[in-house]
Scaffold this active site. Structure first.
Site, PDB file in Angstrom:
ATOM      1  N   GLU A 286     -12.336  -0.827   1.900  1.00 10.98           N
ATOM      2  CA  GLU A 286     -11.544   0.404   1.987  1.00 10.98           C
ATOM      3  C   GLU A 286     -12.360   1.519   2.658  1.00 10.98           C
ATOM      4  O   GLU A 286     -12.052   2.684   2.518  1.00 10.98           O
ATOM      5  CB  GLU A 286     -11.142   0.824   0.560  1.00 10.98           C
ATOM      6  CG  GLU A 286      -9.906   1.667   0.393  1.00 10.98           C
ATOM      7  CD  GLU A 286      -9.711   2.048  -1.094  1.00 10.98           C
ATOM      8  OE1 GLU A 286     -10.405   1.483  -1.962  1.00 10.98           O
ATOM      9  OE2 GLU A 286      -8.872   2.908  -1.381  1.00 10.98           O
TER      10      GLU A 286
ATOM     11  N   HIS B 179       0.837  -1.201   0.000  1.00 12.68           N
ATOM     12  CA  HIS B 179       0.000   0.000   0.000  1.00 12.68           C
ATOM     13  C   HIS B 179       0.870   1.249   0.000  1.00 12.68           C
ATOM     14  O   HIS B 179       1.544   1.537   0.972  1.00 12.68           O
ATOM     15  CB  HIS B 179      -0.927   0.010   1.227  1.00 12.68           C
ATOM     16  CG  HIS B 179      -2.201   0.762   0.992  1.00 12.68           C
ATOM     17  ND1 HIS B 179      -2.228   2.037   0.497  1.00 12.68           N
ATOM     18  CD2 HIS B 179      -3.501   0.406   1.161  1.00 12.68           C
ATOM     19  CE1 HIS B 179      -3.485   2.434   0.380  1.00 12.68           C
ATOM     20  NE2 HIS B 179      -4.281   1.463   0.762  1.00 12.68           N
TER      21      HIS B 179
END
Lengths: 338, 338
Positions: A284, A178
């Site tokens: 998310e 990420h």
């Protein structure tokens, strides 16, 4: 049980950002010591920050537990130096630990790592150990580009990263690949940099032989794997042209995708081309896209709705929503049994 | 008529690469003048390089004409300086012109531009005019990252690029947004850098207001638009969160995707989410993926087969295979009537 593998604390009380602002301001005068303030956030403030957001959405959407980490865009490893990053990571991870302690049934922690451009990755091991051993975190977010859009670090398959991988294997925790915000103005963070990083990491894994050296190392590539499922034929074909093994043999024991894809046709494609064993439910939330899709009347990021619309077998549903997460994050079992 | 909007001269006689190698070798001694050799390639060599490759595939796959440009990965704008790039672009474009002159029914030219990192884009205008006015080329390939993976140029929506856009509008030619090889080792060219550039460009177009200033400017984003169709909900949602107009209003009069997506589920998704008016048939052949998919027994890059498998109306087929190309590349009409 429904486990959302991808949630960030994007709604933290503003005292967290105030701290960060002061920390960054102090960098302007290098003659002074690093900022050494305190974050004063009460338990009630933490509760308030979650009750109207992540917890409300869990209830409304029918999910049980979120694998929860600090806000990804705020990691900003490119700011300051290793000391800056170490302190900021500790603060953010401490706060996640408080969240998980207040709501042990709703959140399980994943840590931010104190990366810094040009600083050897072994530097993050202490914080990873602290979060896993002291807090019971079950994974970490690994940034393949600590420079924030200048891409100055070696590929994820290079030996440069091996000390982190050795520790991940030892602790039996996976990493979500990420990136953070981009300080390169050409890359919008959530619309370009995140997705590019996902795509880039997957191609690096095709080119390299990382999983020969680390057969049990596991990565989650978020945002549905970036461009990868849409170009699954391209990646299968590139692997073939490059005389690599098939994707199944070469990396699908080690690389997983989440379901952060914000429309039904995208989710359909993901499930059609990527083996169900390699997909973990994720949303998310509260994150990149916060609006309601006028075409459906539903939140774009309510990815469970798209999955619920598919004709999945009970076995596949179990894998997507729970089983794969238990396999990829084995330390979650201990947390969920509490 | 079937127009393939995306083909590169990847099979050029080796004398072209020999020239390039000599040009690059000469850069090592800056005290010497730039390399000033000649490329000796006969018409028969050109015929031979195409007969067993692009022309054979056109016949086998049932396509008629390819919009043809120099090998994208060999543009390598990051090598040398503006003089290097100007000379290399001229050589490559001259060769495309010879191809199009030998096979005027099979190939229509699109030019490489002599870009160079840090050199103002107006520098490319002379070569663009030469190729369009003297050779009858119908478009250009514009590299959003002449640095080759370091992403040092401004976003495509910045005024920096406006001189090129003014000329494109005046000449009524579109640009394919196409990066070249990556000198940044983290990015595999065709598996990461190309796809990332496509995704990045689309997000830049969402953020900017370019098409208010240039209502008739047209871009083709290749490789099916990178990650964009897979994440169509994300892009619709980001535009909405950012209070931008809908994608249809904001950019779909100006931005088009090709069909270089190498599996049926990907092509299905593309046609499902992107309006058919915005999709141009393309195969990128002979290009990124050269093998045969063992699952289908067909070439991965035979994208016409995937489109033929879809239940498209005659009207939509016409748009995909011919009509949209005629609209986006209006100068093609004159070439096809010859």
């Amino acid at each position: 049980m429904i486990i959302d593998c991808h949630g960030h604390y994007t709604t933290a009380p503003k005292e967290l950002q105030d701290y960060r602002d002061a920390q960054i301001a102090a960098l302007k005068d290098p003659s002074k010591p690093p900022y050494n303030g305190k974050i004063e956030i009460s338990d009630d403030q933490i509760r308030e920050s979650l009750e109207g957001a992540q917890l409300k959405l869990q209830r409304e959407r029918g999910t049980d537990v979120t694998i929860f980490s600090p806000r990804a865009s705020a990691m900003a490893h490119h700011i300051g130096n290793a000391t800056t990053s170490a302190d900021w990571s500790r603060q953010c991870n401490d706060l996640i630990h408080r969240v998980c302690s207040l709501y042990p049934k709703n959140f399980v922690g994943v840590c931010q790592l104190p990366q810094s451009p040009g600083v050897a990755p072994q530097n993050v091991i202490g914080e990873l150990e602290r979060c896993v051993n002291e807090f019971g975190f079950i994974g970490c977010n690994l940034n393949p580009d600590p420079s924030g859009g200048h891409w100055t670090a070696p590929a994820l398959t290079e030996k440069y990263w091996y000390p982190v991988y050795e520790k991940m294997v030892e602790l039996d925790v996976p990493a979500m690949v990420h990136v953070s915000s981009s300080c390169n103005p050409v890359f919008h963070a959530t619309g370009a940099h995140y997705i590019n990083a996902d795509t880039t990491a997957f191609m690096q894994f095709i080119q390299g032989d990382l999983f020969k050296d680390f057969p049990t190392l596991r990565f989650i590539i978020p945002h549905g794997g970036g461009a990868v499922p849409f170009h699954w034929g391209r990646y299968r074909g590139l692997a073939q042209d490059m005389k690599r093994p098939t994707l199944e043999e070469h990396l699908l024991k080690n690389v997983f995708f989440d379901t952060c894809v914000y429309h039904l046709p995208g989710i359909e494609l993901l499930l059609k081309v990527v083996p169900v064993d390699n997909i973990l439910f994720g949303s998310e939330m509260v994150g990149a896209v916060r609006g309601i899709d006028p075409r459906t009347g539903q939140y774009y990021d309510d990815t469970k709705k798209y999955l619920d619309a598919l004709p999945l077998s009970e076995g596949d549903r179990y894998k997507l929503f729970e089983g794969n997460a238990r396999r990829v994050y084995p330390r979650i079992a201990k947390k969920l049994s509490k």
